[in-house]
Design an enzyme around this catalytic site. Structure first.
Site, PDB file in Angstrom:
ATOM      1  N   LYS A 181       8.316  32.144 -60.416  1.00 17.01           N
ATOM      2  CA  LYS A 181       7.190  32.995 -59.996  1.00 17.01           C
ATOM      3  C   LYS A 181       6.235  32.093 -59.219  1.00 17.01           C
ATOM      4  CE  LYS A 181       3.368  34.266 -60.527  1.00 17.01           C
ATOM      5  NZ  LYS A 181       2.292  34.224 -59.499  1.00 17.01           N
ATOM      6  N   GLU A 256       1.472  21.262 -67.036  1.00 14.84           N
ATOM      7  CA  GLU A 256       0.811  20.244 -66.204  1.00 14.84           C
ATOM      8  C   GLU A 256      -0.478  20.889 -65.710  1.00 14.84           C
ATOM      9  OE1 GLU A 256      -0.851  18.777 -63.696  1.00 14.84           O
ATOM     10  OE2 GLU A 256       0.772  18.801 -62.211  1.00 14.84           O
ATOM     11  N   CYS A 290      -3.541  18.048 -58.520  1.00 14.52           N
ATOM     12  CA  CYS A 290      -3.705  17.861 -59.961  1.00 14.52           C
ATOM     13  C   CYS A 290      -4.057  16.416 -60.273  1.00 14.52           C
ATOM     14  CB  CYS A 290      -2.443  18.289 -60.695  1.00 14.52           C
ATOM     15  SG  CYS A 290      -0.948  17.624 -59.979  1.00 14.52           S
ATOM     16  N   GLU A 387     -12.945  19.288 -63.903  1.00 16.95           N
ATOM     17  CA  GLU A 387     -12.055  19.289 -62.740  1.00 16.95           C
ATOM     18  C   GLU A 387     -12.650  20.220 -61.688  1.00 16.95           C
ATOM     19  OE1 GLU A 387      -8.120  21.249 -62.764  1.00 16.95           O
ATOM     20  OE2 GLU A 387      -7.351  19.380 -61.951  1.00 16.95           O
TER      21      GLU A 387
HETATM   22  P1  NDP Z   1      -3.917  29.494 -62.382  1.00 14.01           P
HETATM   23  O1  NDP Z   1      -3.677  28.503 -63.433  1.00 14.01           O
HETATM   24  O2  NDP Z   1      -4.471  30.795 -62.814  1.00 14.01           O
HETATM   25  O3  NDP Z   1      -2.576  29.776 -61.554  1.00 14.01           O
HETATM   26  C1  NDP Z   1      -1.438  28.949 -61.550  1.00 14.01           C
HETATM   27  C2  NDP Z   1      -0.184  29.796 -61.589  1.00 14.01           C
HETATM   28  O4  NDP Z   1      -0.199  30.596 -62.771  1.00 14.01           O
HETATM   29  C3  NDP Z   1      -0.070  30.784 -60.422  1.00 14.01           C
HETATM   30  O5  NDP Z   1       1.287  30.953 -60.090  1.00 14.01           O
HETATM   31  C4  NDP Z   1      -0.628  32.054 -61.048  1.00 14.01           C
HETATM   32  O6  NDP Z   1      -0.216  33.213 -60.378  1.00 14.01           O
HETATM   33  C5  NDP Z   1      -0.052  31.976 -62.434  1.00 14.01           C
HETATM   34  N1  NDP Z   1      -0.739  32.791 -63.424  1.00 14.01           N
HETATM   35  C6  NDP Z   1      -2.016  33.250 -63.407  1.00 14.01           C
HETATM   36  N2  NDP Z   1      -2.276  33.978 -64.506  1.00 14.01           N
HETATM   37  C7  NDP Z   1      -1.148  33.980 -65.244  1.00 14.01           C
HETATM   38  C8  NDP Z   1      -0.785  34.552 -66.505  1.00 14.01           C
HETATM   39  N3  NDP Z   1      -1.646  35.291 -67.215  1.00 14.01           N
HETATM   40  N4  NDP Z   1       0.450  34.330 -66.981  1.00 14.01           N
HETATM   41  C9  NDP Z   1       1.326  33.585 -66.277  1.00 14.01           C
HETATM   42  N5  NDP Z   1       1.057  33.039 -65.082  1.00 14.01           N
HETATM   43  C10 NDP Z   1      -0.167  33.222 -64.571  1.00 14.01           C
HETATM   44  O7  NDP Z   1      -4.860  28.811 -61.312  1.00 14.01           O
HETATM   45  P2  NDP Z   1      -5.635  29.430 -60.075  1.00 14.01           P
HETATM   46  O8  NDP Z   1      -4.709  29.566 -58.938  1.00 14.01           O
HETATM   47  O9  NDP Z   1      -6.371  30.657 -60.492  1.00 14.01           O
HETATM   48  O10 NDP Z   1      -6.695  28.280 -59.768  1.00 14.01           O
HETATM   49  C11 NDP Z   1      -7.836  28.119 -60.599  1.00 14.01           C
HETATM   50  C12 NDP Z   1      -8.061  26.680 -60.976  1.00 14.01           C
HETATM   51  O11 NDP Z   1      -6.908  26.188 -61.634  1.00 14.01           O
HETATM   52  C13 NDP Z   1      -8.259  25.713 -59.818  1.00 14.01           C
HETATM   53  O12 NDP Z   1      -9.596  25.709 -59.389  1.00 14.01           O
HETATM   54  C14 NDP Z   1      -7.843  24.412 -60.431  1.00 14.01           C
HETATM   55  O13 NDP Z   1      -8.908  23.867 -61.169  1.00 14.01           O
HETATM   56  C15 NDP Z   1      -6.734  24.795 -61.394  1.00 14.01           C
HETATM   57  N6  NDP Z   1      -5.398  24.566 -60.789  1.00 14.01           N
HETATM   58  C16 NDP Z   1      -4.731  23.433 -61.136  1.00 14.01           C
HETATM   59  C17 NDP Z   1      -3.518  23.152 -60.558  1.00 14.01           C
HETATM   60  C18 NDP Z   1      -2.778  21.902 -60.883  1.00 14.01           C
HETATM   61  O14 NDP Z   1      -2.015  21.403 -60.061  1.00 14.01           O
HETATM   62  N7  NDP Z   1      -2.906  21.370 -62.080  1.00 14.01           N
HETATM   63  C19 NDP Z   1      -2.909  24.028 -59.558  1.00 14.01           C
HETATM   64  C20 NDP Z   1      -3.673  25.214 -59.300  1.00 14.01           C
HETATM   65  C21 NDP Z   1      -4.881  25.455 -59.900  1.00 14.01           C
HETATM   66  P3  NDP Z   1      -1.177  33.852 -59.264  1.00 14.01           P
HETATM   67  O15 NDP Z   1      -1.467  32.785 -58.283  1.00 14.01           O
HETATM   68  O16 NDP Z   1      -0.385  34.944 -58.720  1.00 14.01           O
HETATM   69  O17 NDP Z   1      -2.411  34.297 -59.985  1.00 14.01           O
END
Ligand code: NDP
Length: 485
Positions: A181, A256, A290, A387
């Protein structure tokens, strides 16, 4: 698709059981180019029914050709995927730059890294094996490494290609069948990768891709009883939801969840060597990494010099559309820009040492933000602890080694850390003391080495990706004790 459209496939479809199909609801979602706010295309809005179909397809693959393949045969296919990725680097880079907003050369590096994961894992497929264990008289005991079964992969928008490589690549190598996904904000290269994987001969159902919204497709994937392992990269709150859902099915998860990674610069550091890393580790991918180094801890004797030189470097950073390949592109979205702007507002009481510049012709609808360096930041300030996930770095002065370690270890996170010092004893001491899954000495990131186990401690998550550790994580150990007298 037209001749000039860089998307060479139909992006509105999911890959399920080797077939490209629309979401069962027929619904789609818009994909936006963060460089100018324009609509790129529609993608499928997959939901629970599509996830269910994908899990069933994966189960069928495990029962069929894919499940019967030898490790050598799987490895050849993964290697072939890597070769095709390399042949398509430019096309993939354009998709990623357009979708994520990262400068073209950074997107190109990500495509090459994806190929590198496939090369590494393809070659490793037949080199992961169990052990024999000396045991009581009359027994022969050995262990087998077996796939979990169907693995779920939830990938964020910041490094889609790299994260697919390290997660899906490792899972397939060990003989799992995967359901991926991708993030709703960036999923073009996930779809492109799936096309390439099919072209390379990956059997139907071994990889299934269901784009959609996290709370819909993502939640359905994590809760599905047919999933045997979940790998997730993203935020802490969503990671907790994922782990909670996995706990209900009693399956393992790899999380992660980012970090607040420090670089520790001591008075005896080689500053010429350190400077490019100090800045780049905070600004790469507009800080949406990250393992970004959002904290730079500097010993008092070189603090002013580091501040001056980093400020100079910041002043030279230009920000603009991804395809112009400047030092920095836009953030992923207007939403992310709002989140990061909220953090900048929290820094109103701090000293801004320098800012980069958004080029004048950057479209107003793009999600651009000036990279900002804050100086003299107390170690307990919100900007030094939370973060941010944007192009913001804080400079924190310290006097002693003990103080540096205390500040470095004072956040909830622990993904990576680096030590800049010529003192070998200090390097060894601190490598042990720092709370982090990876510690770098006189470098940062080790060029992203796909061979190097990667993952966090504390709220940065658990489990290890990359290297052989990932292959162990994407397999389970069975012990066979044969009594033969
Ligand atoms: P999320 O953690 O919400 O999203 C990461 C992934 O999880 C996406 O594929 C998202 O799908 C999916 N997801 C969201 N909600 C659910 C759920 N309930 N169950 C299963 N999967 C889910 O991060 P965001 O994109 O909202 O970003 C917000 C913050 O997260 C950023 O500002 C940053 O701080 C952190 N982040 C950290 C990352 C890292 O590399 N460690 C990467 C991205 C974000 P969808 O995008 O369709 O919502």
């Amino acid at each position: 698709m037209s001749e000039t459209n860089p998307i060479w496939f139909d992006p509105t479809l999911c890959l399920i059981g080797g077939k490209w199909v629309p979401a069962q609801s027929g619904e789609t979602l818009p994909l936006v180019n963060p460089s100018d706010g324009s609509a790129i295309c529609q993608i499928a809005r997959g939901g629970a029914a599509d996830i269910d179909a994908a899990v069933q397809a994966a189960e069928a693959a495990l029962e069929g050709d894919w499940g019967r393949m030898t490790a050598l045969e799987r490895g050849r296919i993964i290697t072939r995927i890597g070769q095709l990725v390399l042949e398509n680097v430019e096309r993939l880079a354009v998709l990623e730059a357009m979708d994520v907003g990262k400068p073209l050369s950074q997107a190109r590096a990500d495509a090459i890294a994806l190929a590198r994961y496939c090369e590494f894992y393809g070659g490793a497929a037949d080199k992961v094996h169990g052990q024999t264990i000396p045991f009581m008289e009359g027994y022969t005991v050995y262990t087998l490494r077996e796939p979990h079964g169907v693995t779920g992969h939830i990938v964020p928008w910041n490094y889609p290609m790299q994260i697919i490589g390290r997660s899906v690549g490792a899972a397939l190598t060990m003989g799992n069948a995967a359901v991926l996904k991708p993030a709703e904000e960036a999923c073009l290269t996930a779809l492109a990768f799936a096309h390439i994987a099919m072209e390379a001969g990956l059997p139907a159902g071994a990889l299934n891709v269901v784009p959609g919204i996290g709370a819909e497709a993502g939640a359905a994937l994590t809760a599905h009883p047919g999933i045997h392992h979940i790998s997730f990269t993203g935020s802490v709150p969503t990671g907790i939801l994922v782990q909670t859902a996995a706990a209900k099915n009693v399956i393992p998860v790899t999380l992660e969840l980012g970090g607040k990674s420090p670089q520790l610069v001591f008075d005896d550091a080689d500053l010429d060597a350190a400077l490019p890393f100090l800045v780049n580790a905070g600004c790469q991918n507009a800080g949406q990494t990250c393992s970004a180094s959002s904290r730079v801890l500097v010993q008092r004797g070189v603090y002013d010099e580091v501040k001056r030189r980093m400020a100079e470097a910041y002043g030279a950073i230009t920000v603009g559309p991804a395809m112009e390949d400047l030092r920095m592109g836009p953030l992923i979205s207007a939403r992310q820009k709002e989140i990061v702007s909220g953090f900048l507002a929290k820094g109103a009481d701090l000293t801004v040492a320098a800012q980069g510049e958004v080029v004048g012709h950057a479209p107003a609808e793009g999600a651009y933000l000036c990279p900002t360096l804050f100086a003299d930041v107390p170690g307990d300030h919100a900007l030094a602890r939370d973060e941010i996930f944007g192009p913001v770095q804080v400079l924190i002065p310290f006097d002693t080694e003990e103080e540096a370690v205390k500040i470095a270890n004072s956040t909830d996170y622990g993904l990576v850390a680096s030590i800049w010092s010529r003192d070998g004893s200090r390097q060894m001491r601190l490598a042990k003391k720092l709370h982090a899954g990876q510690v770098f000495i006189n470098n940062y990131g080790a060029a992203g080495g796909v061979e190097l186990p990667f993952g966090g401690v504390g709220k940065s998550g658990h489990g290890r990706e990359k290297g052989f550790e990932a292959l162990y994580g994407f397999s389970q150990l069975k012990t066979v004790a044969a009594y033969h007298g």
